[in-house]
Design a protein around this motif. Structure first.
Motif, PDB file in Angstrom:
ATOM      1  N   LEU A   6     -15.578  29.215   1.849  1.00  0.00           N
ATOM      2  CA  LEU A   6     -14.527  28.886   0.893  1.00  0.00           C
ATOM      3  C   LEU A   6     -13.201  29.570   1.194  1.00  0.00           C
ATOM      4  CD1 LEU A   6     -16.673  29.137  -2.363  1.00  0.00           C
ATOM      5  CD2 LEU A   6     -15.898  27.041  -1.237  1.00  0.00           C
ATOM      6  N   HIS A   7     -13.081  30.209   2.351  1.00  0.00           N
ATOM      7  CA  HIS A   7     -11.820  30.864   2.710  1.00  0.00           C
ATOM      8  C   HIS A   7     -10.695  29.831   2.690  1.00  0.00           C
ATOM      9  CE1 HIS A   7      -8.776  32.965   5.121  1.00  0.00           C
ATOM     10  NE2 HIS A   7      -9.418  34.089   4.790  1.00  0.00           N
ATOM     11  N   PRO A   8      -9.549  30.155   2.092  1.00  0.00           N
ATOM     12  CA  PRO A   8      -8.492  29.139   1.907  1.00  0.00           C
ATOM     13  C   PRO A   8      -7.932  28.558   3.194  1.00  0.00           C
ATOM     14  CG  PRO A   8      -7.711  31.347   1.338  1.00  0.00           C
ATOM     15  CD  PRO A   8      -9.192  31.446   1.485  1.00  0.00           C
TER      16      PRO A   8
ATOM     17  N   ILE B 259     -14.990  24.436   4.555  1.00  0.00           N
ATOM     18  CA  ILE B 259     -14.797  23.406   3.526  1.00  0.00           C
ATOM     19  C   ILE B 259     -13.347  22.946   3.480  1.00  0.00           C
ATOM     20  CG2 ILE B 259     -14.859  22.982   1.035  1.00  0.00           C
ATOM     21  CD1 ILE B 259     -17.308  24.744   0.877  1.00  0.00           C
ATOM     22  N   ASN B 260     -12.404  23.886   3.466  1.00  0.00           N
ATOM     23  CA  ASN B 260     -10.993  23.504   3.443  1.00  0.00           C
ATOM     24  C   ASN B 260     -10.547  22.884   4.766  1.00  0.00           C
ATOM     25  OD1 ASN B 260     -10.669  24.274   0.830  1.00  0.00           O
ATOM     26  ND2 ASN B 260      -9.241  25.945   1.228  1.00  0.00           N
TER      27      ASN B 260
ATOM     28  N   PRO C 221      -6.898  17.521  -0.632  1.00  0.00           N
ATOM     29  CA  PRO C 221      -6.309  18.836  -0.948  1.00  0.00           C
ATOM     30  C   PRO C 221      -7.261  19.963  -0.603  1.00  0.00           C
ATOM     31  CG  PRO C 221      -6.967  17.671  -2.964  1.00  0.00           C
ATOM     32  CD  PRO C 221      -7.084  16.679  -1.840  1.00  0.00           C
ATOM     33  N   ALA C 222      -6.716  21.103  -0.241  1.00  0.00           N
ATOM     34  CA  ALA C 222      -7.511  22.285   0.101  1.00  0.00           C
ATOM     35  C   ALA C 222      -7.220  23.378  -0.927  1.00  0.00           C
ATOM     36  CB  ALA C 222      -7.181  22.756   1.507  1.00  0.00           C
ATOM     37  N   PRO C 223      -7.913  23.358  -2.055  1.00  0.00           N
ATOM     38  CA  PRO C 223      -7.595  24.311  -3.130  1.00  0.00           C
ATOM     39  C   PRO C 223      -8.041  25.726  -2.806  1.00  0.00           C
ATOM     40  CG  PRO C 223      -9.513  23.003  -3.705  1.00  0.00           C
ATOM     41  CD  PRO C 223      -8.995  22.445  -2.408  1.00  0.00           C
ATOM     42  N   LEU C 224      -7.551  26.657  -3.597  1.00  0.00           N
ATOM     43  CA  LEU C 224      -7.966  28.057  -3.494  1.00  0.00           C
ATOM     44  C   LEU C 224      -9.192  28.236  -4.395  1.00  0.00           C
ATOM     45  CD1 LEU C 224      -4.436  29.716  -3.779  1.00  0.00           C
ATOM     46  CD2 LEU C 224      -5.717  29.154  -1.692  1.00  0.00           C
TER      47      LEU C 224
END
Length: 295
Positions: free
Chosen positions: A129-131, A136-137, A146-149
């Motif tokens: 989940l690293h931004p 995933i991003n 979109p690649a959310p935080l």
């Protein structure tokens, strides 16, 4: 029972009973007493404060926030993990008839989060989940999404932790439901077919679901207990942040008791946690027990 048999029974049960009293009932009694004091770890004394700790918990913004976050987490994780566990179990149970080897492999895959260390799994999720570097991003950006935080957005972090909690619980619930499905006598399906229940949906509602009543009740109680005491993922991934958006009652208990050393206030949180879990379990048993069919 003869005196000698009574003495033998007493000798056999005394060690376990003594251990239960010393390591369970006595600490629980001490926690309940400390909840009404201002005791701090390392302090030379303590004072009786009555309900002040509970007023602080329910009256402060942080206390209410931890309670609300916990209830939100529980409301998401319980139905989702129980429902998905049942669906996976039904699918694997049917697959085992035609492709038993593939079914066994999938069972192991689904059960892996249960067998693995939660902290290690949390670290893996932190990397995923690293931004900017997370897988995933990276995939989301490649697909134009979109690649959310995931762990830094106050409006998203609790739902991210809930998704991880569901992922952790589905495998265990699947195993329990598989055991329940294996215990259903095939003759019941034959009888239902004679009565006209030939479709999969009708067979499920007339036979499978009623016979899974005891298993479902047990799964609900176990899942509720696990969801209420969520700690590892919060402590590893967010530490209650950002800005206490993912703070839960158990993490608040840890922070107040073992970081700020407020043993009295932490004990009050423990009492509220215990009573809430007891109330939820009793409610589940009271409501669902009536519809459960025991053979």
């Amino acid at each position: 029972m003869r005196p000698r048999e009574s003495l033998t029974s007493l000798v056999l049960t005394a060690p376990a009973t003594l251990a239960l009293v010393i390591f369970v009932f006595l600490p629980v009694a001490v926690v309940f007493l400390l909840a009404f004091t201002n005791y701090q770890i390392g302090a030379p004394g303590l004072g009786w404060v009555g309900l002040d700790n509970f007023e602080q918990l329910f009256g402060s913004r942080l206390g209410r926030n931890a309670l609300l976050n916990t209830l939100t987490y529980v409301a998401i994780v319980i139905p989702a993990s129980v429902g998905l566990g049942l669906l996976v179990a039904l699918g694997l149970h049917a697959l085992a008839r035609s492709m038993p080897r593939l079914s066994d492999v999938l069972k192991a895959v689904y059960f892996l989060p249960v067998a693995a260390t939660l902290v290690a799994m949390a670290v893996s999720w932190q990397m995923l989940l690293h931004p900017s570097l997370g897988l995933i991003n990276t995939w989301s950006s490649a697909l134009g999404l979109p690649a959310p935080l995931w762990l830094s957005d106050r409006g998203l972090v609790l739902y991210t932790l809930s998704a991880i909690g569901i992922w952790q619980s589905v495998g265990y619930n699947m195993v329990l439901f598989l055991a329940g499905l294996a215990a259903i006598p095939p003759a019941l399906y034959d009888a239902a077919e004679v009565d006209g229940a030939t479709g999969g949906w009708s067979r499920f509602w007339l036979v499978t679901w009623p016979m899974l009543g005891p298993t479902t009740l047990f799964v609900l109680v176990v899942t509720a207990a696990s969801a209420f005491r969520v700690f590892e993922t919060v402590a590893t991934l967010t530490k209650g942040g950002p800005a206490f958006a993912s703070d839960t009652i158990v993490y608040a208990l840890y922070r107040e008791g073992f970081v700020y050393f407020k043993a009295g206030y932490a004990s009050a949180i423990t009492v509220v946690f215990f009573l809430a879990l007891l109330l939820l379990t009793a409610l589940q048993v009271w409501v669902i027990e009536r519809k459960v069919h025991y053979r």
